[in-house]
Design a protein around this motif. Structure first.
Motif, PDB file in Angstrom:
ATOM      1  N   UNK A  99       2.630  35.710  23.581  1.00  0.00           N
ATOM      2  CA  UNK A  99       1.831  34.867  24.202  1.00  0.00           C
ATOM      3  C   UNK A  99       1.431  33.652  23.513  1.00  0.00           C
ATOM      4  N   UNK A 102       4.809  30.323  21.630  1.00  0.00           N
ATOM      5  CA  UNK A 102       5.070  29.161  22.207  1.00  0.00           C
ATOM      6  C   UNK A 102       3.975  28.191  21.835  1.00  0.00           C
ATOM      7  N   UNK A 181     -11.923  33.586  29.495  1.00  0.00           N
ATOM      8  CA  UNK A 181     -12.832  34.575  29.197  1.00  0.00           C
ATOM      9  C   UNK A 181     -12.407  35.819  29.666  1.00  0.00           C
TER      10      UNK A 181
ATOM     11  N   UNK B 115       7.143  34.799  33.397  1.00  0.00           N
ATOM     12  CA  UNK B 115       6.860  35.262  31.998  1.00  0.00           C
ATOM     13  C   UNK B 115       8.090  35.009  31.096  1.00  0.00           C
ATOM     14  N   UNK B 127       4.236  28.721  27.858  1.00  0.00           N
ATOM     15  CA  UNK B 127       3.072  28.775  26.908  1.00  0.00           C
ATOM     16  C   UNK B 127       3.490  27.207  26.193  1.00  0.00           C
ATOM     17  N   UNK B 136      -5.120  25.383  30.582  1.00  0.00           N
ATOM     18  CA  UNK B 136      -5.161  26.843  30.316  1.00  0.00           C
ATOM     19  C   UNK B 136      -4.120  27.691  30.680  1.00  0.00           C
ATOM     20  N   UNK B 137      -3.897  28.801  30.021  1.00  0.00           N
ATOM     21  CA  UNK B 137      -2.681  29.491  30.062  1.00  0.00           C
ATOM     22  C   UNK B 137      -2.861  31.062  30.313  1.00  0.00           C
ATOM     23  N   UNK B 138      -2.500  31.467  31.283  1.00  0.00           N
ATOM     24  CA  UNK B 138      -2.532  33.274  31.432  1.00  0.00           C
ATOM     25  C   UNK B 138      -0.891  33.733  31.331  1.00  0.00           C
ATOM     26  N   UNK B 139      -0.719  34.278  30.473  1.00  0.00           N
ATOM     27  CA  UNK B 139       0.711  35.042  30.354  1.00  0.00           C
ATOM     28  C   UNK B 139       0.743  36.313  30.834  1.00  0.00           C
ATOM     29  N   UNK B 152      -9.598  33.585  38.834  1.00  0.00           N
ATOM     30  CA  UNK B 152      -9.631  35.278  38.324  1.00  0.00           C
ATOM     31  C   UNK B 152      -8.258  35.506  38.129  1.00  0.00           C
ATOM     32  N   UNK B 155      -3.769  40.135  33.510  1.00  0.00           N
ATOM     33  CA  UNK B 155      -2.515  40.066  32.755  1.00  0.00           C
ATOM     34  C   UNK B 155      -2.092  41.583  32.112  1.00  0.00           C
ATOM     35  N   UNK B 156      -1.079  41.613  32.062  1.00  0.00           N
ATOM     36  CA  UNK B 156      -0.528  43.038  31.609  1.00  0.00           C
ATOM     37  C   UNK B 156      -0.677  42.765  30.118  1.00  0.00           C
ATOM     38  N   UNK B 163      -8.665  41.761  32.547  1.00  0.00           N
ATOM     39  CA  UNK B 163      -8.844  40.896  33.750  1.00  0.00           C
ATOM     40  C   UNK B 163      -9.600  39.809  33.032  1.00  0.00           C
ATOM     41  N   UNK B 164      -9.394  38.469  33.280  1.00  0.00           N
ATOM     42  CA  UNK B 164      -9.787  37.190  32.751  1.00  0.00           C
ATOM     43  C   UNK B 164     -10.379  36.097  33.738  1.00  0.00           C
ATOM     44  N   UNK B 165     -11.140  35.497  33.562  1.00  0.00           N
ATOM     45  CA  UNK B 165     -11.655  34.095  34.318  1.00  0.00           C
ATOM     46  C   UNK B 165     -11.074  33.086  33.480  1.00  0.00           C
ATOM     47  N   UNK B 166     -10.977  31.840  34.316  1.00  0.00           N
ATOM     48  CA  UNK B 166     -10.606  30.581  33.574  1.00  0.00           C
ATOM     49  C   UNK B 166     -10.685  29.651  34.798  1.00  0.00           C
TER      50      UNK B 166
END
Ligand SMILES: Cc1cc2nc3c(=O)[nH]c(=O)nc-3n(C[C@H](O)[C@H](O)[C@H](O)COP(=O)(O)OP(=O)(O)OC[C@H]3O[C@@H](n4cnc5c(N)ncnc54)[C@H](O)[C@@H]3O)c2cc1C
Ligand SMILES: Nc1ncnc2c1ncn2[C@@H]1O[C@H](COP(=O)(O)O)[C@@H](O)[C@H]1O
Lengths: 319, 248
Positions: A99, A102, A181, B115, B127, B136-139, B152, B155-156, B163-166
């Motif tokens: 993650x 990159x 967050x 991914x 990424x 912002x980046x959620x992988x 909301x 991600x594994x 669980x994330x918030x952004x």
């Protein structure tokens, strides 16, 4: 100029992959005639890194980094690399490292090669061998930038003992705005995860139904292994999605992969091929898995697995 | 909301992998190309946003003219327009640089990528793109909900999920879970017909060179024969795993 390695920890303790990347970094540093510096984030005792060739440790301790954040961790590692004027930076292939890498590569203007399986074959040009085409081939890849970033595949290099001083010093990088967050983490506790496991026991549709997983779990227990499954098994809801392995599921690079009642479809094999030793138990001698496996038993899982559990218990008792 | 879905054009999962030109090039002979499976999940999620919340969905590929049938397929599934950045994809960095240009010019709020692609398996592009855009980046994203600017996502992670918030602008590296497999869309006749008249624009590449180069390829050494153990003698397997394979 030292080689920089990011050594990951979980609740203060180094993961095994951290020791593996350190061993790898030492080999690369020897090729380049330089030393190894590790950067750690909220790890407790860093002295063990010396046993794997780390000369110096930049020890970062900061509550803002208690939960993983890719951007912040990448920034910390980038600052450490700049601090050491490192030309080679090494990370693992854990989900977290994949993650952050990159982002780190952009921060450092470093060419990044993931899934690397061996020490550089040449340092000029800097060339490494990586897995590609979902483990169906390797690519020898040259990194052409001044700073190089390597993501080491799990279980590809192993541990190499060395003795170095691992002199620790506190390092206090600035932390960027996180942007994300973490609200909650839902993690299976007390169970070996597929990512960390040395041994994985995996069940397929041949097991007929979720009620028959008791013996798979028992087999895994005896071996200290993680449990996994084929895709249809998770699609049918017999097992959680987090256990689905293969090309579209989790990759497995274990020392030992035991497949019970799995046919060995190409998409399944693609994701588990990086495992060292493969065992198949299947009633059908024509199942494709027998072509990919090292050891096999043609037989009914409901008879073979309970016997295997007994024999393993006897074996463990003798050890 | 403006959504861009990055589509990587990859060999079908059952393809035989071979190389030509002294093992320096991937042999595309007889290989069927498809939308990267991870991107298919992302595209279907994008269609959901379009239909349920109102969004425009564009798809993009960095590659030569040979990738256009794959982009047309994405249009047939329901994307509004397609963009092809006309250059051979050389490495993750060069692709990300080109995608960053498309995102900036198009003013996208959400970029959905996969991914990893199942050919080169870099897991690099999303990424790098997020870092280049400072988004912002959620992988490994397996669930994505958006309300206004608030996001909301789930991600594994190794051994579970988080669980994330952004907030938008956001790039995700998506995978199965974003939608269920049974919800994946297969282009129907009407989709295929309308896709023919949807816009597919070809844009010039930015001046970005690759940072890495695949010098040569190798295939794994052929595997030896499997050692078979009789089902009546399971103890022998334990013995072999201990003394021969040395893994227990
Ligand atoms: C795009 C795509 C992606 C895919 N990705 C994945 C992936 O990531 N992972 C994955 O696993 N699959 C994946 N698949 C699915 C894959 O093609 C196979 O369908 C799947 O792996 C088959 O699962 P299985 O071996 O459990 O089931 P089956 O193919 O049904 O095999 C069951 C096996 O159990 C054996 N058996 C039956 N009874 C017994 C018994 N009593 N004892 C012992 N053996 C028994 C049978 O002989 C048979 O070989 C994907 C497919 C596609 C198209
Ligand atoms: N040439 C490309 N054009 C458009 N998107 C791409 C391209 N290559 C990769 N991607 C996107 O980036 C994701 C990860 O790819 P990779 O970094 O190659 O593993 C893919 O699932 C796509 O969404």
């Amino acid at each position: 100029m030292s080689v920089l390695v990011y050594t990951e920890s979980d609740k203060g303790t180094f993961k095994k992959i951290a020791l593996e990347v350190a061993s790898y970094a030492k080999t690369v540093a020897d090729q380049l005639g330089t030393t190894v510096t590790a950067v750690t984030i909220n790890a407790d005792d860093t002295s063990i890194l010396g046993n794997y060739g780390v000369d110096k440790v930049l020890q970062v301790t900061n509550n803002a980094l208690d939960t993983f954040n890719a951007k912040a961790y990448a920034s910390v590692i980038a600052q450490a690399a700049e601090n050491e004027s490192s030309k080679v930076v090494i990370v693992s292939s854990s989900a977290d490292s994949k993650y952050l890498a990159p982002i780190l590569s952009i921060n450092l203007n470093a060419g990044y090669v993931p899934n690397v399986v061996a020490a550089p074959s040449s340092t000029e040009p800097f060339t490494v061998k990586r897995n590609t085409f979902t483990n169906k081939a390797f690519a020898n890849t040259a990194i052409e930038t001044e700073v190089k970033l390597i993501g080491l595949s799990k279980n590809a290099f192993g541990l190499k003992e060395n003795s170095a001083s691992a002199k620790a010093e506190a390092f206090s990088p600035s932390i960027p705005e996180l942007g994300i967050t973490v609200e909650s983490v839902d993690k299976v506790t007390g169970k070996v995860t597929i990512a960390d496991a040395e041994i994985v026991v995996s069940g397929g549709r041949g097991l007929k139904g979720p009620e028959n997983w008791g013996m798979i779990e028992e087999l895994a227990d005896v071996l200290g292994a993680a449990t996994a499954c084929s895709k249809p098994v998770s699609d049918l809801g017999w097992r959680p999605h987090s256990e689905h392995v293969g090309q579209t599921g989790k990759p497995v690079a274990a020392n030992l992969y035991i497949a019970v009642g799995i046919s060995g479809a190409i998409q399944h094999l693609a994701g588990i091929n990086a495992s060292k030793v493969k065992v198949v138990i299947n009633t059908d001698p024509e199942a494709p898995f027998f072509k990919a496996a090292d050891y096999g038993i043609v037989g009914d899982a409901f008879e073979v697995v309970p016997q295997l559990i007994e024999k393993l218990k006897e074996f463990k008792a003798q050890q | 909301m403006k959504i861009l879905v990055c589509i990587s054009h990859v060999p079908d999962t059952t393809s035989k992998i071979n190389f030509t030109d002294g093992d320096t090039k991937f042999d595309t002979n007889g290989v069927q190309f498809v939308i990267n499976p991870n991107d298919e999940f992302g595209l279907t999620r994008a269609m959901w946003f379009k239909e349920k919340q109102g969004a425009s969905v564009d798809v993009v590929n960095v590659g030569g003219p040979e990738t256009e049938p794959t982009l047309r397929k994405a249009l047939a599934i329901g994307a509004d327009t397609a963009i092809r950045v006309n250059t051979e994809a050389k490495d993750g960095f060069q692709v990300a640089k080109n995608l960053a240009q498309v995102v900036s010019n198009g003013g996208y709020d959400l970029v959905i990528a996969g991914r990893e692609s199942i050919d080169y398996n870099g897991g690099m592009v999303p990424g790098m793109l997020a870092a280049l855009l400072d988004a912002n980046f959620v992988n490994n994203c397996i669930s994505l909900e958006i309300d206004g600017n608030a996001v909301k996502a789930v991600r594994e992670i190794d051994g579970g999920k988080e669980s994330v918030s952004t907030t938008l602008p956001l790039v995700i590296g998506g995978q199965k879970g974003l939608v269920e497999e049974s919800d994946l869309r297969i282009p129907n006749m009407r989709g295929i017909m309308t896709a023919r008249s949807k816009p597919l624009s070809v844009v010039d590449a930015v001046d970005a060179s690759a940072e890495t180069a695949s010098v040569s390829f190798e295939k794994p050494a052929p595997k030896g024969q499997v050692k078979l153990v009789s089902a009546d003698n399971v103890g022998e397997l334990v013995e072999l795993l201990h003394n021969d394979a040395k893994v227990i």
